[in-house]
Enzyme design. Sequence first.
Site, PDB file in Angstrom:
ATOM      1  N   GLU A 145       0.829  -1.209   0.000  1.00  0.00           N
ATOM      2  CA  GLU A 145       0.000   0.000   0.000  1.00  0.00           C
ATOM      3  C   GLU A 145       0.862   1.258   0.000  1.00  0.00           C
ATOM      4  OE1 GLU A 145      -3.034   0.023  -0.527  1.00  0.00           O
ATOM      5  OE2 GLU A 145      -3.770  -1.944   0.059  1.00  0.00           O
ATOM      6  N   ASN A 201       1.342   3.937  -3.090  1.00  0.00           N
ATOM      7  CA  ASN A 201       1.015   5.353  -2.916  1.00  0.00           C
ATOM      8  C   ASN A 201       2.181   6.254  -3.323  1.00  0.00           C
ATOM      9  OD1 ASN A 201      -1.546   4.856  -2.054  1.00  0.00           O
ATOM     10  ND2 ASN A 201      -1.187   5.329   0.108  1.00  0.00           N
ATOM     11  N   ARG A 237      -9.643   3.713  -7.792  1.00  0.00           N
ATOM     12  CA  ARG A 237      -9.155   3.739  -6.416  1.00  0.00           C
ATOM     13  C   ARG A 237     -10.309   3.661  -5.435  1.00  0.00           C
ATOM     14  NH1 ARG A 237      -4.653   3.528  -8.304  1.00  0.00           N
ATOM     15  NH2 ARG A 237      -4.682   1.857  -6.802  1.00  0.00           N
TER      16      ARG A 237
HETATM   17  N1  LIG Z   1       2.990   9.174  -0.967  1.00  0.00           N
HETATM   18  C1  LIG Z   1       1.971  10.003  -1.233  1.00  0.00           C
HETATM   19  N2  LIG Z   1       2.186  11.186  -1.866  1.00  0.00           N
HETATM   20  C2  LIG Z   1       1.164  12.041  -2.126  1.00  0.00           C
HETATM   21  N3  LIG Z   1      -0.125  11.801  -1.805  1.00  0.00           N
HETATM   22  C3  LIG Z   1      -0.404  10.637  -1.181  1.00  0.00           C
HETATM   23  C4  LIG Z   1       0.613   9.688  -0.855  1.00  0.00           C
HETATM   24  N4  LIG Z   1       0.031   8.634  -0.227  1.00  0.00           N
HETATM   25  C5  LIG Z   1      -1.282   8.921  -0.183  1.00  0.00           C
HETATM   26  N5  LIG Z   1      -1.559  10.122  -0.737  1.00  0.00           N
HETATM   27  C6  LIG Z   1      -2.890  10.769  -0.821  1.00  0.00           C
HETATM   28  O1  LIG Z   1      -3.749  10.160   0.122  1.00  0.00           O
HETATM   29  C7  LIG Z   1      -4.921   9.669  -0.519  1.00  0.00           C
HETATM   30  C8  LIG Z   1      -5.407   8.422   0.193  1.00  0.00           C
HETATM   31  O2  LIG Z   1      -4.475   7.353   0.062  1.00  0.00           O
HETATM   32  P1  LIG Z   1      -5.016   5.843   0.197  1.00  0.00           P
HETATM   33  O3  LIG Z   1      -3.896   4.934  -0.063  1.00  0.00           O
HETATM   34  O4  LIG Z   1      -5.736   5.709   1.494  1.00  0.00           O
HETATM   35  O5  LIG Z   1      -6.103   5.745  -0.948  1.00  0.00           O
HETATM   36  P2  LIG Z   1      -5.842   5.713  -2.529  1.00  0.00           P
HETATM   37  O6  LIG Z   1      -4.406   5.416  -2.814  1.00  0.00           O
HETATM   38  O7  LIG Z   1      -6.385   6.963  -3.107  1.00  0.00           O
HETATM   39  O8  LIG Z   1      -6.740   4.492  -2.990  1.00  0.00           O
HETATM   40  P3  LIG Z   1      -6.352   2.928  -2.801  1.00  0.00           P
HETATM   41  O9  LIG Z   1      -5.158   2.853  -1.889  1.00  0.00           O
HETATM   42  O10 LIG Z   1      -7.562   2.332  -2.188  1.00  0.00           O
HETATM   43  O11 LIG Z   1      -6.060   2.430  -4.153  1.00  0.00           O
HETATM   44  C9  LIG Z   1      -4.520   9.458  -1.953  1.00  0.00           C
HETATM   45  O12 LIG Z   1      -5.626   9.495  -2.835  1.00  0.00           O
HETATM   46  C10 LIG Z   1      -3.553  10.621  -2.175  1.00  0.00           C
HETATM   47  O13 LIG Z   1      -4.240  11.804  -2.431  1.00  0.00           O
HETATM   48 MG   LIG Z   2      -3.377   3.850  -1.921  1.00  0.00          MG
END
Ligand SMILES: Nc1ncnc2c1ncn2[C@@H]1O[C@H](COP(=O)(O)OP(=O)(O)OP(=O)(O)O)[C@@H](O)[C@H]1O
Ligand SMILES: [Mg+2]
Lengths: 192, 109
Positions: free
Chosen positions: A46, A50, A104
């Site tokens: 995860e 990200n 997502r």
């Molecule tokens: N390393 C990162 N750099 C920039 N923004 C981030 C980062 N990690 C997370 N985010 C932000 O946080 C939000 C939520 O992250 P999360 O992993 O919970 O959900 P997601 O990645 O959008 O969806 P999923 O993980 O379910 O595919 C992301 O949509 C993004 O905007």
């Molecule tokens: Mg994610």
Amino acid sequence: MDNMIRLEFMSLTQNEAFARSVAAAFIAPLDPTVEELADVRTAVSEAVTNAIIHGYRRRRGMVSMLLTLKGRLFTARIEDKGCGIEDIELAMRPFYTTGNRDERSGMGFAVMAAFMDGLHVESKVGEGTAVTMEKLISRREEECEGGAERESLEPCEGCAECESREPCEGCAEREKSEGLEAGAAFGKIENG
Amino acid sequence: MEIAFEVKGRSLTVKLRGEIDQHCARELRSAIDGRLHENREVKRLVFDLERVSFMDSSGIGVILGRYRLMRDRGGETAIVNAQKNVEKLLRLSGVYGLTESAGRSRANG
Ligand SMILES: Nc1ncnc2c1ncn2[C@@H]1O[C@H](COP(=O)(O)OP(=O)(O)OP(=O)(O)O)[C@@H](O)[C@H]1O
Ligand SMILES: [Mg+2]
């Protein structure tokens, strides 16, 4: 057993499988349960995903992963020098996503929080994001055998206190009497 | 990751194998969407996860997106045979809430 490993890789999705395999191999000497292994693999996947898709988006950059073991405490720190997160609290909310709703689910942080014992996010817009997660890898022994003679950090409470060479029986008795006391207390509350 | 399809009447089963993460999510999406596009009469989409050894939230995203497609055409989505670790993820993400009942009535499909 203490250990440390640092890994740097390009922000390519084909490196996700590699990163989570490294984390799994890193904790393998602790003989984790199948569930603990899966939890760590998923949480690392995860954070790395990200970093690649949100941190760097269409740009390319380096993701760094620092893994440490202190005793049975495993820590993974995954860092990118990407776009950063404006509102960390909001980003961590289940179902929140800035990504395409069709792709997502916004569950990444929720998964990390649920599958690990600790989750900490640091981020600065324009500078990047660091996600630190920790998990205590359990001991396999479920029953106390030999108590004091084991190396355990956490011998069952009875063993630590009773001097018997056969601590488990002692424990069993202690449990019994504690159970009785608890029962008595309960009775008191009910009657009073 | 490998994908195999099985069409039976109005039901399309997607049999997946291997690890599902962001790396294969796009391929998976377009393969399933392609099939759904070709088979307009399909009203039931079944994800058979028996041979999926790993999945993260990218997989959840794929399933949720297909769930919406099916819902929009008045159809349903089911998930069957998930391994323990994958099941834990599905449960946490609430995907089961949307698909589980359909999964249970598999025999009627
Ligand atoms: N390393 C990162 N750099 C920039 N923004 C981030 C980062 N990690 C997370 N985010 C932000 O946080 C939000 C939520 O992250 P999360 O992993 O919970 O959900 P997601 O990645 O959008 O969806 P999923 O993980 O379910 O595919 C992301 O949509 C993004 O905007
Ligand atoms: Mg994610």
